[in-house]
Design a protein around this motif. Structure first.
Motif, PDB file in Angstrom:
ATOM      1  N   LEU A 179     -28.643  60.399  62.970  1.00  0.00           N
ATOM      2  CA  LEU A 179     -29.745  60.100  64.003  1.00  0.00           C
ATOM      3  C   LEU A 179     -29.645  58.672  64.166  1.00  0.00           C
ATOM      4  O   LEU A 179     -29.761  58.106  63.029  1.00  0.00           O
ATOM      5  CB  LEU A 179     -30.914  60.620  63.355  1.00  0.00           C
ATOM      6  CG  LEU A 179     -32.254  60.749  64.499  1.00  0.00           C
ATOM      7  CD1 LEU A 179     -32.061  61.821  65.544  1.00  0.00           C
ATOM      8  CD2 LEU A 179     -33.566  60.966  63.739  1.00  0.00           C
ATOM      9  N   LYS A 180     -29.390  58.220  65.254  1.00  0.00           N
ATOM     10  CA  LYS A 180     -29.127  56.828  65.449  1.00  0.00           C
ATOM     11  C   LYS A 180     -30.811  56.296  66.337  1.00  0.00           C
ATOM     12  O   LYS A 180     -31.017  56.880  67.557  1.00  0.00           O
ATOM     13  CB  LYS A 180     -28.266  56.288  66.347  1.00  0.00           C
ATOM     14  CG  LYS A 180     -26.913  56.579  65.599  1.00  0.00           C
ATOM     15  CD  LYS A 180     -25.838  55.886  66.556  1.00  0.00           C
ATOM     16  CE  LYS A 180     -25.697  54.310  66.137  1.00  0.00           C
ATOM     17  NZ  LYS A 180     -24.588  53.665  66.266  1.00  0.00           N
ATOM     18  N   ILE A 181     -31.646  55.653  65.391  1.00  0.00           N
ATOM     19  CA  ILE A 181     -32.913  55.218  65.894  1.00  0.00           C
ATOM     20  C   ILE A 181     -33.019  54.019  66.952  1.00  0.00           C
ATOM     21  O   ILE A 181     -32.314  53.124  66.646  1.00  0.00           O
ATOM     22  CB  ILE A 181     -33.797  54.913  64.789  1.00  0.00           C
ATOM     23  CG1 ILE A 181     -34.092  56.068  64.095  1.00  0.00           C
ATOM     24  CG2 ILE A 181     -35.362  54.278  65.230  1.00  0.00           C
ATOM     25  CD1 ILE A 181     -34.817  55.967  62.727  1.00  0.00           C
ATOM     26  N   ASP A 182     -33.246  54.357  68.186  1.00  0.00           N
ATOM     27  CA  ASP A 182     -33.168  53.253  69.092  1.00  0.00           C
ATOM     28  C   ASP A 182     -33.949  51.926  68.833  1.00  0.00           C
ATOM     29  O   ASP A 182     -34.831  52.098  67.978  1.00  0.00           O
ATOM     30  CB  ASP A 182     -33.896  53.779  70.528  1.00  0.00           C
ATOM     31  CG  ASP A 182     -33.687  52.785  71.652  1.00  0.00           C
ATOM     32  OD1 ASP A 182     -32.716  52.720  72.184  1.00  0.00           O
ATOM     33  OD2 ASP A 182     -34.582  52.212  72.145  1.00  0.00           O
ATOM     34  N   GLN A 183     -33.249  50.882  69.311  1.00  0.00           N
ATOM     35  CA  GLN A 183     -33.848  49.579  68.941  1.00  0.00           C
ATOM     36  C   GLN A 183     -35.432  49.217  69.292  1.00  0.00           C
ATOM     37  O   GLN A 183     -35.934  48.550  68.699  1.00  0.00           O
ATOM     38  CB  GLN A 183     -32.913  48.534  69.578  1.00  0.00           C
ATOM     39  CG  GLN A 183     -32.884  48.595  70.926  1.00  0.00           C
ATOM     40  CD  GLN A 183     -31.921  46.828  71.432  1.00  0.00           C
ATOM     41  OE1 GLN A 183     -32.766  46.014  71.544  1.00  0.00           O
ATOM     42  NE2 GLN A 183     -30.749  47.233  71.508  1.00  0.00           N
ATOM     43  N   SER A 184     -35.928  50.115  70.253  1.00  0.00           N
ATOM     44  CA  SER A 184     -37.393  50.096  70.655  1.00  0.00           C
ATOM     45  C   SER A 184     -38.230  50.244  69.596  1.00  0.00           C
ATOM     46  O   SER A 184     -39.272  49.421  69.223  1.00  0.00           O
ATOM     47  CB  SER A 184     -37.560  50.601  72.008  1.00  0.00           C
ATOM     48  OG  SER A 184     -37.198  52.130  71.638  1.00  0.00           O
TER      49      SER A 184
END
Ligand code: C2E
Ligand code: MG
Ligand code: MG
Ligand code: MG
Length: 265
Positions: free
Chosen positions: A195-200
């Motif tokens: 899971l790549k957590i978005d930079q927001s």
């Protein structure tokens, strides 16, 4: 006066030109022509951004990011990816970037991650093209990054491709998690490993509420056996907070900007 002129114009049928609109349309048409030519000439290259262990700062792998070499400058995907997808040119561009990205696994002796759009997954020759480019390298060293929208299509073709790749040992990462549809509840049923957590979310890590959201994501993802990578880490306090939340992998400008070559490790 203007009302009179307007009435005359209507009567005469003369259409006045919207010069702003005209120049925007012309600029878009030019961009399209230039991209068409760039694809013919192969004017695309790949930059690499390190994926880093948040506590040791060791480089664990690389993400390949496409760049268009144009007029002596490198143009990031924001300038051209929409047209590339709509026109289908992303398929050619993707095949061009695969080779360069995959060569990096030997050059840098690191696993590599490539971004794949829904449009590429839908291409009938996708798996053959990818397999051909990957060659006989160990599949464990490859990660395919897709977005939530690509998964949401839920087509048999996509499901079958992802299953085959995972069977070989490649891993699937869900990119920009949290920006699209709220699939937190569906996490368990998705065919993904990372899971790549978005930079927001990383940007909101300073607030109590932001941190609570991240904690919930980390807890759920971990319970489902997913690896977590935080994207877009720019500040040391963001990194520190991620470590406290138990996020072990991250990318971002403070950890390493995308570049054609990596600094010596
Ligand atoms: P992505 O896969 O989510 O990639 C991360 C983007 O964040 C990259 O933008 C990267 O340069 C940028 N970034 C990294 N660290 C930071 C940071 O600390 N702060 C900020 N503000 N940004 C950071 P880039 O290279 O412009 O790529 C944009 C998007 O284009 C990618 O998002 C990906 O979805 C797409 N893309 C890139 N290369 C390819 C490709 O070869 N094929 C396909 N289909 N899509 C690609
Ligand atoms: Mg990505
Ligand atoms: Mg992303
Ligand atoms: Mg993105």
């Amino acid at each position: 006066d203007t009302a009179m002129l307007e009435a005359k114009r209507k009567k005469s049928g003369v259409v006045f030109f919207d010069h702003k609109l005209e120049s925007r349309v012309a600029a878009e048409a030019r961009l399209r022509r230039e991209i068409d030519i760039a694809v013919d000439q192969g004017d695309f290259c790949v930059h690499f951004q390190p994926i880093v262990d948040t506590t040791t700062l060791h480089v664990l792998g690389l993400e390949a990011l496409a760049r268009w070499e144009h007029d002596g400058k490198l143009r990031a995907p924001a300038d051209w990816i929409d047209y590339a997808e709509d026109s289908g040119l992303i398929v050619n561009i993707g095949n061009m970037t695969f080779r360069q990205a995959f060569d990096a696994t030997e050059r840098f002796e690191l696993p590599v991650a490539v971004n794949i759009s829904a449009r590429q997954l839908a291409e009938p020759s996708f798996l053959v093209d990818l397999t051909d480019a990957w060659g006989d390298r160990p599949w464990e060293r490859l990660t395919i990054e897709i977005t939530e929208s690509a998964l949401l299509h839920d087509s048999l073709q996509t499901a079958s491709i992802l299953a085959q790749l995972r069977e070989r040992g490649a891993r699937i990462a869900l990119d920009d998690f949290g920006t699209g549809y709220n699939s937190l509840a569906r996490l368990a049923s998705l065919p993904i490993d990372i899971l790549k957590i978005d930079q927001s979310f990383v940007r909101d890590i300073g607030s109590v509420a932001g941190r609570a959201v991240l904690q919930a994501i980390v807890t759920l993802a971990t319970a489902h056996g997913l690896e977590i990578v935080a994207e877009g880490v720019e500040r040391v306090d963001e990194l520190r907070a991620l470590v406290e939340l138990g996020v072990t992998q991250a990318q971002g400008n403070m950890l390493g900007r995308p570049a054609a070559h990596l600094p010596m490790r």
